[in-house]
Design an enzyme around this catalytic site. Sequence first.
Site, PDB file in Angstrom:
ATOM      1  N   SER A   1      -2.155  -7.702  37.337  1.00  0.00           N
ATOM      2  CA  SER A   1      -2.779  -8.663  38.268  1.00  0.00           C
ATOM      3  C   SER A   1      -3.823  -8.034  39.199  1.00  0.00           C
ATOM      4  O   SER A   1      -4.370  -8.745  40.049  1.00  0.00           O
ATOM      5  CB  SER A   1      -1.740  -9.432  39.103  1.00  0.00           C
TER       6      SER A   1
ATOM      7  N   GLY B   1     -10.600  -7.452  30.358  1.00  0.00           N
ATOM      8  CA  GLY B   1      -9.886  -6.361  31.006  1.00  0.00           C
ATOM      9  C   GLY B   1      -9.034  -5.570  30.033  1.00  0.00           C
ATOM     10  O   GLY B   1      -9.389  -5.356  28.870  1.00  0.00           O
ATOM     11  N   VAL B   2      -7.879  -5.174  30.511  1.00  0.00           N
ATOM     12  CA  VAL B   2      -7.008  -4.318  29.705  1.00  0.00           C
ATOM     13  C   VAL B   2      -6.519  -5.062  28.454  1.00  0.00           C
ATOM     14  O   VAL B   2      -6.322  -4.454  27.383  1.00  0.00           O
ATOM     15  CB  VAL B   2      -5.848  -3.770  30.574  1.00  0.00           C
ATOM     16  N   ASP B   3      -6.359  -6.368  28.566  1.00  0.00           N
ATOM     17  CA  ASP B   3      -5.919  -7.199  27.439  1.00  0.00           C
ATOM     18  C   ASP B   3      -6.905  -7.076  26.264  1.00  0.00           C
ATOM     19  O   ASP B   3      -6.506  -6.818  25.108  1.00  0.00           O
ATOM     20  CB  ASP B   3      -5.836  -8.641  27.944  1.00  0.00           C
TER      21      ASP B   3
HETATM   22  P1  ADP Z   1      -5.206  -9.002  35.353  1.00  0.00           P
HETATM   23  O1  ADP Z   1      -5.762 -10.214  34.658  1.00  0.00           O
HETATM   24  O2  ADP Z   1      -3.685  -8.946  35.268  1.00  0.00           O
HETATM   25  O3  ADP Z   1      -5.737  -8.827  36.734  1.00  0.00           O
HETATM   26  P2  ADP Z   1      -7.017  -6.925  34.290  1.00  0.00           P
HETATM   27  O4  ADP Z   1      -7.028  -6.409  32.908  1.00  0.00           O
HETATM   28  O5  ADP Z   1      -8.200  -7.674  34.766  1.00  0.00           O
HETATM   29  O6  ADP Z   1      -5.660  -7.790  34.412  1.00  0.00           O
HETATM   30  O7  ADP Z   1      -6.759  -5.721  35.301  1.00  0.00           O
HETATM   31  C1  ADP Z   1      -5.499  -5.125  35.504  1.00  0.00           C
HETATM   32  C2  ADP Z   1      -5.689  -3.652  35.818  1.00  0.00           C
HETATM   33  O8  ADP Z   1      -5.888  -2.963  34.564  1.00  0.00           O
HETATM   34  C3  ADP Z   1      -6.884  -3.299  36.676  1.00  0.00           C
HETATM   35  O9  ADP Z   1      -6.458  -2.349  37.670  1.00  0.00           O
HETATM   36  C4  ADP Z   1      -7.858  -2.643  35.713  1.00  0.00           C
HETATM   37  O10 ADP Z   1      -8.649  -1.656  36.361  1.00  0.00           O
HETATM   38  C5  ADP Z   1      -6.905  -2.013  34.738  1.00  0.00           C
HETATM   39  N1  ADP Z   1      -7.463  -1.682  33.413  1.00  0.00           N
HETATM   40  C6  ADP Z   1      -8.548  -2.209  32.777  1.00  0.00           C
HETATM   41  N2  ADP Z   1      -8.721  -1.624  31.585  1.00  0.00           N
HETATM   42  C7  ADP Z   1      -7.728  -0.699  31.450  1.00  0.00           C
HETATM   43  C8  ADP Z   1      -7.361   0.250  30.436  1.00  0.00           C
HETATM   44  N3  ADP Z   1      -8.061   0.376  29.299  1.00  0.00           N
HETATM   45  N4  ADP Z   1      -6.281   1.044  30.653  1.00  0.00           N
HETATM   46  C9  ADP Z   1      -5.552   0.931  31.799  1.00  0.00           C
HETATM   47  N5  ADP Z   1      -5.831   0.054  32.785  1.00  0.00           N
HETATM   48  C10 ADP Z   1      -6.910  -0.742  32.621  1.00  0.00           C
END
Ligand code: ADP
Length: 174
Positions: free
Chosen positions: A121, A36-38
């Site tokens: 989350s 994901g974003v991480d």
């Molecule tokens: P978590 O494990 O906390 O649920 P995720 O990364 O899976 O974290 O998702 C958290 C949110 O970040 C989701 O709404 C996802 O759509 C969003 N997200 C994913 N990639 C990006 C990005 N590059 N920039 C901003 N938001 C993002």
Amino acid sequence: MNAGARRLRVVYGDITRLEVDAIVNAANSTLLGGGGVDGTIHRAAGPELLAECRTLGGCSPGQSKLTRGYRLPARWVIHTVGPVWRGGGEREDEVLASSYRTALALAADKRLATVAFPAISCGVYGFPIPRACRIAVREIEAFLASSPHPARVDLVAFDEAVRREYAALLPGSV
Ligand code: ADP
């Protein structure tokens, strides 16, 4: 609209592209990267970010830790660990609220002017999106009402479900 609300806005797209003082990472408790974003943040920041994260000893849910941003346009990354949704009976709301508060407290300590949050989350951690977005807006508005720093907070909507929620909660900010 109160003074806090005017300092909060909704933006779309990839958080790693934003030219803000700090972006918030929805990290896991190891702080050693994930999906994901991480994953996107670690790829954009480069390997120096992981090297610094290795020195931090992880992070508990609801807590936040600060690193540099390395190759990101943002100078800082605030890593916060949101709750995994387990049905709502395990203090998920409180932990999510704490993630927003502890991240904002780090930004305020550093006197940062601009901070951008992803929807913590709301991805693989499975928190119901409308409920999470309400908590995000409530906590950020409360924090801004009590602190001059940061001057501005961006809520980043990356997917359509989050975008719809923020648009409903903050009409005129979108
Ligand atoms: P978590 O494990 O906390 O649920 P995720 O990364 O899976 O974290 O998702 C958290 C949110 O970040 C989701 O709404 C996802 O759509 C969003 N997200 C994913 N990639 C990006 C990005 N590059 N920039 C901003 N938001 C993002």
